[in-house]
Scaffold this motif. Structure first.
Motif, mmCIF file in Angstrom:
data_model
loop_
_atom_site.group_PDB
_atom_site.id
_atom_site.type_symbol
_atom_site.label_atom_id
_atom_site.label_comp_id
_atom_site.label_asym_id
_atom_site.label_seq_id
_atom_site.Cartn_x
_atom_site.Cartn_y
_atom_site.Cartn_z
ATOM 1 N N PHE A 74 0.838 -1.200 0.000
ATOM 2 C CA PHE A 74 0.000 0.000 0.000
ATOM 3 C C PHE A 74 0.872 1.248 0.000
ATOM 4 O O PHE A 74 0.606 2.208 -0.729
ATOM 5 N N SER A 75 1.936 1.241 0.809
ATOM 6 C CA SER A 75 2.798 2.417 0.932
ATOM 7 C C SER A 75 3.459 2.777 -0.393
ATOM 8 O O SER A 75 3.642 3.952 -0.715
ATOM 9 N N VAL A 76 3.810 1.753 -1.175
ATOM 10 C CA VAL A 76 4.450 1.993 -2.480
ATOM 11 C C VAL A 76 3.453 2.636 -3.438
ATOM 12 O O VAL A 76 3.765 3.609 -4.140
ATOM 13 N N VAL A 77 2.226 2.107 -3.461
ATOM 14 C CA VAL A 77 1.200 2.674 -4.333
ATOM 15 C C VAL A 77 0.886 4.108 -3.912
ATOM 16 O O VAL A 77 0.736 5.003 -4.748
ATOM 17 N N ALA A 78 0.816 4.354 -2.596
ATOM 18 C CA ALA A 78 0.528 5.704 -2.101
ATOM 19 C C ALA A 78 1.619 6.679 -2.517
ATOM 20 O O ALA A 78 1.336 7.806 -2.947
ATOM 21 N N GLN A 79 2.869 6.271 -2.387
ATOM 22 C CA GLN A 79 3.980 7.151 -2.752
ATOM 23 C C GLN A 79 3.914 7.559 -4.215
ATOM 24 O O GLN A 79 4.253 8.689 -4.577
ATOM 25 N N GLN A 80 3.490 6.634 -5.068
ATOM 26 C CA GLN A 80 3.539 6.889 -6.498
ATOM 27 C C GLN A 80 2.267 7.517 -7.054
ATOM 28 O O GLN A 80 2.332 8.276 -8.023
ATOM 29 N N PHE A 81 1.119 7.224 -6.462
ATOM 30 C CA PHE A 81 -0.134 7.619 -7.102
ATOM 31 C C PHE A 81 -1.018 8.544 -6.275
ATOM 32 O O PHE A 81 -1.958 9.121 -6.808
#
Length: 421
Positions: A210-217
């Motif tokens: 989730f954290s990776v998706v949040a950082q990018q999108f």
């Protein structure tokens, strides 16, 4: 930077996309988008995609690349619009500001700036691309605050109503929450934004954190920390978001939720029992007047506590007079207060003042700047800052929509996936 954010004169008549491309010297086949008088190249998009993959730790699956490409192009278009708008208002970001941010990024990765640059260049990422990204990240909030901060008003009623909801819900569970915000720039395309949000959820189901998706999108300010909102109490979020997380078990993610012009995706990482009511703490503006002033003069001086700025920690706006001392006592419990004064303070609420008490050859009084009833609620200042930030973020989002609506944005790129693979 122009202190009043005065707008620079308008330039000549806007050129067409083809004219902009011709002037740029970039081959038409290498143009990803035209943004007013600026060209976003396919090289720019590849650079941004590489940075997104690096920051995700290489954890993005191949199926995520179409969404990655679309987001990279979208981010670049928005950055160009932001930088063009800041130039209109003659707002400058110095190289020193950008270097400070780069050094902080390197330190957070346990690297020196030189090591980070070498690492990026080793993966084919130009530091120039990163510097432009940082320039927009610094400039845009400065412009928004400079133009609109005076329009944001957080009323005492709004703070008090939020605190009251939190008090009422203090007997319920608390939630460790992360968020992803997908702004709906055009309401007529809401279904497309919803489908895009669902694609992000599908990526998480396939193992992307989730954290990776949040950082990018994510468009939320929390994107930089992986969407982490921290512990929130029931009633602290808007009603539709609050209702969505109440019944979710830890480790679950909501479907996209329409909220304030965006689709929100929330993850409940953990839950904990309600805070048990503990001992209340006070922040007090305390003043004492020497007995030699006499009863009437001492009481008149102590009455001025209410109109002074002692609660802010600054010097008094009004001189309480010779022989009157004052101090700010922060986060004190009742047992830390002189037992002779406790009965006069323990039942006071915020913005209430104790009676004048005579003791030890002086007259004493205390004004309650703040009171925590023992529920661990955030301070009024912290809550005000949180509400202010959210209101300003909504204004910034609308401002960017307005800028884009008046801009010429011509997307030329189709797909880079074959050459990116």
């Amino acid at each position: 930077m122009a202190s009043a954010f005065a707008q620079a004169p308008e330039s000549e008549e806007r050129p067409t996309s083809d004219e902009v491309i011709a002037r740029s010297g970039v081959p038409a086949s290498a143009v990803a988008a035209v943004v007013n008088d600026s060209v976003v190249t396919t090289f720019d998009v590849r650079q941004r995609m590489k940075m997104m993959v690096i920051s995700s730790g290489g954890k993005l699956p191949q199926e995520a690349f179409p969404q990655l490409q679309a987001q990279a192009l979208r981010d670049l278009i928005e950055e160009r619009l932001k930088l063009q708008e800041t130039r209109k208002y003659e707002l400058q970001v110095t190289d020193e500001e950008i270097n400070d941010e780069l050094n902080m990024m390197a330190a957070q990765s346990g690297l020196t700036l030189k090591q980070m640059i070498e690492m990026l260049e080793g993966t084919g990422v130009s530091i120039k691309s990163l510097r432009e990204q940082i320039r927009a990240q610094i400039a845009w909030p400065q412009l928004v605050q400079g133009r609109y901060r005076d329009r944001v008003r957080v009323s005492e009623d709004e703070i008090e109503n939020t605190l009251e909801r939190m008090r009422e819900d203090a007997s319920k569970e608390q939630y460790l929450v992360s968020e992803i915000c997908i702004p709906v720039d055009n309401p007529s395309q809401a279904q497309q934004y919803y489908q895009g949000s669902m694609q992000l959820i599908e990526q998480m189901r396939r193992g992307v954190p989730f954290s990776v998706v949040a950082q990018q999108f994510s468009a939320c300010t929390t994107a930089a920390v992986g969407g982490d909102l921290g512990w929130v109490r029931s009633g602290e979020l808007s009603e539709e978001l609050d209702a969505a997380i109440r019944d979710l078990p830890p480790g679950s993610v909501t479907n996209p939720i329409p909220s304030e012009g965006a689709f929100m995706i929330l993850a409940v990482r953990d839950k904990r029992q309600a805070t048990e009511k503990g001992e209340p703490t006070f922040t007090l503006a305390y003043a004492a007047a020497d007995e030699s002033l006499g009863n009437n003069a001492a009481r008149a001086a102590l009455d001025k506590i209410k109109s002074a700025e002692l609660c802010s920690g600054r010097s008094l706006r009004i001189d309480l007079g010779k022989g009157v001392g004052y101090s700010l006592l922060e986060n004190v419990t009742l047992d830390q207060i002189d037992e002779r004064f406790r009965p006069h303070i323990e039942d006071l609420s915020r913005d209430e003042q104790s009676p004048v008490i005579k003791a030890d050859n002086a007259y004493h009084s205390a004004y309650v700047c703040d009171k925590d009833e023992g529920l661990g609620l955030p301070s009024r200042e912290a809550l005000e800052n949180r509400i202010y930030s959210r209101q300003l973020a909504r204004i910034a989002q609308q401002y960017l929509r307005d800028v884009e609506r008046d801009a010429m944005v011509d997307v030329r790129m189709k797909s880079l996936l074959q050459s990116n693979g």
